[in-house]
Design an enzyme around this catalytic site. Structure first.
Site, PDB file in Angstrom:
ATOM      1  N   ASP A  49       0.837  -1.208   0.000  1.00  0.00           N
ATOM      2  CA  ASP A  49       0.000   0.000   0.000  1.00  0.00           C
ATOM      3  C   ASP A  49       0.870   1.255   0.000  1.00  0.00           C
ATOM      4  O   ASP A  49       0.519   2.260  -0.616  1.00  0.00           O
ATOM      5  CB  ASP A  49      -0.895   0.016   1.244  1.00  0.00           C
ATOM      6  CG  ASP A  49      -1.823  -1.176   1.260  1.00  0.00           C
ATOM      7  OD1 ASP A  49      -2.360  -1.528   0.199  1.00  0.00           O
ATOM      8  OD2 ASP A  49      -1.999  -1.772   2.340  1.00  0.00           O
ATOM      9  N   ASN A 122      -5.869   8.097   1.812  1.00  0.00           N
ATOM     10  CA  ASN A 122      -6.208   7.538   3.129  1.00  0.00           C
ATOM     11  C   ASN A 122      -6.737   8.609   4.081  1.00  0.00           C
ATOM     12  O   ASN A 122      -7.871   8.555   4.506  1.00  0.00           O
ATOM     13  CB  ASN A 122      -4.973   6.922   3.789  1.00  0.00           C
ATOM     14  CG  ASN A 122      -4.708   5.492   3.355  1.00  0.00           C
ATOM     15  OD1 ASN A 122      -5.574   4.847   2.779  1.00  0.00           O
ATOM     16  ND2 ASN A 122      -3.519   5.003   3.636  1.00  0.00           N
ATOM     17  N   GLU A 123      -5.848   9.553   4.418  1.00  0.00           N
ATOM     18  CA  GLU A 123      -6.222  10.499   5.467  1.00  0.00           C
ATOM     19  C   GLU A 123      -5.351  11.751   5.474  1.00  0.00           C
ATOM     20  O   GLU A 123      -4.247  11.765   4.915  1.00  0.00           O
ATOM     21  CB  GLU A 123      -6.153   9.846   6.856  1.00  0.00           C
ATOM     22  CG  GLU A 123      -4.777   9.675   7.465  1.00  0.00           C
ATOM     23  CD  GLU A 123      -3.948   8.515   6.955  1.00  0.00           C
ATOM     24  OE1 GLU A 123      -2.904   8.795   6.340  1.00  0.00           O
ATOM     25  OE2 GLU A 123      -4.298   7.347   7.135  1.00  0.00           O
ATOM     26  N   ASP A 151      -3.576  15.150  20.978  1.00  0.00           N
ATOM     27  CA  ASP A 151      -2.421  14.991  20.075  1.00  0.00           C
ATOM     28  C   ASP A 151      -2.729  15.523  18.679  1.00  0.00           C
ATOM     29  O   ASP A 151      -1.838  16.005  17.977  1.00  0.00           O
ATOM     30  CB  ASP A 151      -2.054  13.506  19.933  1.00  0.00           C
ATOM     31  CG  ASP A 151      -1.348  12.964  21.173  1.00  0.00           C
ATOM     32  OD1 ASP A 151      -1.237  13.697  22.169  1.00  0.00           O
ATOM     33  OD2 ASP A 151      -0.914  11.793  21.134  1.00  0.00           O
ATOM     34  N   THR A 162      -9.280   1.739   7.150  1.00  0.00           N
ATOM     35  CA  THR A 162      -8.619   0.518   7.641  1.00  0.00           C
ATOM     36  C   THR A 162      -7.151   0.764   8.007  1.00  0.00           C
ATOM     37  O   THR A 162      -6.463  -0.166   8.419  1.00  0.00           O
ATOM     38  CB  THR A 162      -8.674  -0.578   6.561  1.00  0.00           C
ATOM     39  OG1 THR A 162      -8.260  -0.009   5.313  1.00  0.00           O
ATOM     40  CG2 THR A 162     -10.070  -1.144   6.413  1.00  0.00           C
ATOM     41  N   ALA A 163      -6.673   2.001   7.832  1.00  0.00           N
ATOM     42  CA  ALA A 163      -5.261   2.297   8.084  1.00  0.00           C
ATOM     43  C   ALA A 163      -5.111   2.941   9.480  1.00  0.00           C
ATOM     44  O   ALA A 163      -5.569   2.387  10.482  1.00  0.00           O
ATOM     45  CB  ALA A 163      -4.722   3.160   6.947  1.00  0.00           C
ATOM     46  N   ASN A 165      -6.603   5.295  10.944  1.00  0.00           N
ATOM     47  CA  ASN A 165      -7.905   5.489  11.588  1.00  0.00           C
ATOM     48  C   ASN A 165      -8.301   4.288  12.444  1.00  0.00           C
ATOM     49  O   ASN A 165      -8.775   4.431  13.567  1.00  0.00           O
ATOM     50  CB  ASN A 165      -8.959   5.740  10.507  1.00  0.00           C
ATOM     51  CG  ASN A 165     -10.373   5.693  11.046  1.00  0.00           C
ATOM     52  OD1 ASN A 165     -10.785   6.560  11.802  1.00  0.00           O
ATOM     53  ND2 ASN A 165     -11.114   4.658  10.695  1.00  0.00           N
ATOM     54  N   ALA A 186      -6.007  10.813  20.778  1.00  0.00           N
ATOM     55  CA  ALA A 186      -5.768  11.022  22.211  1.00  0.00           C
ATOM     56  C   ALA A 186      -6.382  12.334  22.718  1.00  0.00           C
ATOM     57  O   ALA A 186      -5.670  13.222  23.197  1.00  0.00           O
ATOM     58  CB  ALA A 186      -4.255  10.973  22.497  1.00  0.00           C
TER      59      ALA A 186
HETATM   60  P1  NAP Z   1       3.803   2.790   5.882  1.00  0.00           P
HETATM   61  O1  NAP Z   1       4.858   2.002   6.523  1.00  0.00           O
HETATM   62  O2  NAP Z   1       3.867   3.109   4.417  1.00  0.00           O
HETATM   63  O3  NAP Z   1       2.356   2.101   6.129  1.00  0.00           O
HETATM   64  C1  NAP Z   1       1.993   1.652   7.360  1.00  0.00           C
HETATM   65  C2  NAP Z   1       1.102   0.432   7.206  1.00  0.00           C
HETATM   66  O4  NAP Z   1      -0.210   0.844   6.783  1.00  0.00           O
HETATM   67  C3  NAP Z   1       1.605  -0.555   6.131  1.00  0.00           C
HETATM   68  O5  NAP Z   1       1.478  -1.868   6.617  1.00  0.00           O
HETATM   69  C4  NAP Z   1       0.660  -0.299   4.959  1.00  0.00           C
HETATM   70  O6  NAP Z   1       0.507  -1.441   4.094  1.00  0.00           O
HETATM   71  C5  NAP Z   1      -0.627  -0.004   5.713  1.00  0.00           C
HETATM   72  N1  NAP Z   1      -1.668   0.716   4.967  1.00  0.00           N
HETATM   73  C6  NAP Z   1      -1.546   1.819   4.170  1.00  0.00           C
HETATM   74  N2  NAP Z   1      -2.754   2.165   3.685  1.00  0.00           N
HETATM   75  C7  NAP Z   1      -3.647   1.270   4.180  1.00  0.00           C
HETATM   76  C8  NAP Z   1      -5.057   1.102   4.053  1.00  0.00           C
HETATM   77  N3  NAP Z   1      -5.794   1.940   3.311  1.00  0.00           N
HETATM   78  N4  NAP Z   1      -5.654   0.084   4.732  1.00  0.00           N
HETATM   79  C9  NAP Z   1      -4.941  -0.756   5.495  1.00  0.00           C
HETATM   80  N5  NAP Z   1      -3.605  -0.646   5.663  1.00  0.00           N
HETATM   81  C10 NAP Z   1      -2.969   0.355   5.019  1.00  0.00           C
HETATM   82  O7  NAP Z   1       3.626   4.107   6.765  1.00  0.00           O
HETATM   83  P2  NAP Z   1       3.689   5.666   6.465  1.00  0.00           P
HETATM   84  O8  NAP Z   1       4.453   5.939   5.195  1.00  0.00           O
HETATM   85  O9  NAP Z   1       4.076   6.333   7.718  1.00  0.00           O
HETATM   86  O10 NAP Z   1       2.163   6.090   6.192  1.00  0.00           O
HETATM   87  C11 NAP Z   1       1.379   5.454   5.258  1.00  0.00           C
HETATM   88  C12 NAP Z   1       0.076   5.099   5.930  1.00  0.00           C
HETATM   89  O11 NAP Z   1       0.354   4.385   7.124  1.00  0.00           O
HETATM   90  C13 NAP Z   1      -0.743   6.296   6.343  1.00  0.00           C
HETATM   91  O12 NAP Z   1      -1.634   6.698   5.325  1.00  0.00           O
HETATM   92  C14 NAP Z   1      -1.445   5.831   7.596  1.00  0.00           C
HETATM   93  O13 NAP Z   1      -2.787   5.441   7.362  1.00  0.00           O
HETATM   94  C15 NAP Z   1      -0.683   4.615   8.051  1.00  0.00           C
HETATM   95  N6  NAP Z   1      -0.160   4.855   9.415  1.00  0.00           N
HETATM   96  C16 NAP Z   1      -0.643   4.071  10.410  1.00  0.00           C
HETATM   97  C17 NAP Z   1      -0.273   4.328  11.706  1.00  0.00           C
HETATM   98  C18 NAP Z   1      -0.846   3.464  12.784  1.00  0.00           C
HETATM   99  O14 NAP Z   1      -1.604   2.542  12.448  1.00  0.00           O
HETATM  100  N7  NAP Z   1      -0.568   3.721  14.054  1.00  0.00           N
HETATM  101  C19 NAP Z   1       0.607   5.352  12.014  1.00  0.00           C
HETATM  102  C20 NAP Z   1       1.093   6.126  10.973  1.00  0.00           C
HETATM  103  C21 NAP Z   1       0.698   5.885   9.642  1.00  0.00           C
HETATM  104  P3  NAP Z   1       1.766  -2.042   3.245  1.00  0.00           P
HETATM  105  O15 NAP Z   1       2.515  -2.885   4.237  1.00  0.00           O
HETATM  106  O16 NAP Z   1       1.127  -2.877   2.172  1.00  0.00           O
HETATM  107  O17 NAP Z   1       2.557  -0.880   2.717  1.00  0.00           O
END
Ligand code: NAP
Length: 266
Positions: A49, A122-123, A151, A162-163, A165, A186
């Site tokens: 993703d 995503n967001e 925060d 699903t990410a 959020n 938070a």
């Molecule tokens: P990243 O390492 O590129 O992604 C973090 C994880 O989120 C990876 O496993 C990615 O899948 C998965 N992901 C991305 N879009 C998704 C979706 N629509 N539904 C389900 N899983 C999804 O992290 P990044 O570059 O910092 O940010 C990319 C995305 O990561 C952001 O858009 C955000 O939604 C998410 N993120 C999550 C958290 C958390 O859950 N605490 C914190 C920061 C960011 P792949 O392994 O296939 O790449």
């Protein structure tokens, strides 16, 4: 005229191998590879993703349909696995697929001197830099509905539900539902600061405004799909559905809830 494909791939060994395999197999059916997104009829996204998020940023949400090949990541958006390339080519040649459109989310970031716009799938996250407590007024349409302290605040599309959020306790939403979700990160709720602690769901026509207030000496950051796009003295952030969409190739057996079961619930 012969059709063209573009490949956007992660640099790891598996993705490079799959890039070569896709190139060989697509050329064998008469397609030619291009690096020019404006002339491509199909874009392959090889990775997870994260690769799709980078592709959308790099090519500004292209009109061209995208097919994702997952090379060992979560791959929630990705349609096919590395051993499904032959089946993909057969179905694609027969036209046995559809294009699923995902709304983009636009953030207009207003500073003292300028307004800049960004689009996310995503967001959009607005948060304090350096883990500082920040305060925001949340406006929905023309109504100032709540002062928020915590925060930060996340606004996501159904595709983004699903990410990040979901990690914040937000709800998972079927991408066929037209809505945006506002999720607090938070929130503080005590006698010093009152914050809304639940998520908020609004129709896609709604404009959401986040206005930093009383944050003297603190910097606010705006993060689009995981990438910081602005930080500093931000006056307000206006978030609404963008005029751009991501267009993803889906096959007949694609099921959003099947993905939720396989990739999230497990
Ligand atoms: P990243 O390492 O590129 O992604 C973090 C994880 O989120 C990876 O496993 C990615 O899948 C998965 N992901 C991305 N879009 C998704 C979706 N629509 N539904 C389900 N899983 C999804 O992290 P990044 O570059 O910092 O940010 C990319 C995305 O990561 C952001 O858009 C955000 O939604 C998410 N993120 C999550 C958290 C958390 O859950 N605490 C914190 C920061 C960011 P792949 O392994 O296939 O790449």
């Amino acid at each position: 005229m012969n059709k063209k494909f573009l490949i956007f791939a992660n640099p790891d060994e598996v993705s490079v191998k799959i890039t070569n395999e896709v190139t060989f197999k697509m050329e064998a059916i008469g397609w030619s590879r291009t690096e020019d997104d404006s002339s491509a009829d199909l874009i392959f996204c090889i990775g997870g993703d994260g690769a799709l998020l980078r592709l959308l940023r790099r090519y500004s949400f292209p009109e061209t349909p995208i097919v994702g090949i997952n090379t060992g990541h979560l791959g929630f958006f990705q349609e096919i696995s590395v051993d499904g390339i032959d089946e993909f080519i057969e179905l694609f040649k027969k036209g046995d697929y559809h294009i699923q459109e995902y709304i983009g989310l636009s953030a207009e970031i207003h500073t003292e001197d300028e307004v800049k716009s960004y689009v996310a799938i995503n967001e959009i996250v607005v948060r304090g830099e350096g883990e500082r407590l920040i305060h925001l007024d949340i406006k929905i349409g023309d109504k100032n509905i709540a002062r928020y302290s915590g925060d930060g605040v996340l606004v996501c599309t159904p595709a983004g539900s699903t990410a990040y959020n979901y990690s914040l306790g937000g709800v998972i939403v079927d991408p066929n539902v037209d809505m945006l979700q506002i999720t607090p990160i938070a929130p503080v709720n005590n006698i010093a600061y009152r914050s809304i602690t639940s998520g908020i769901i609004v129709p896609t026509q709604t404009s959401i405004e986040l206005v930093p207030v009383n944050n003297e000496g603190k910097k606010i950051a705006v993060i689009e799909d995981g990438a910081i796009v602005a930080d500093g003295d931000i006056k307000r952030i206006v978030i609404h559905v963008a005029d751009k969409k991501a267009r993803i190739v889906r096959f007949r057996d694609y099921s959003f809830w099947g993905k939720v079961k396989d990739k999230i619930i497990g």
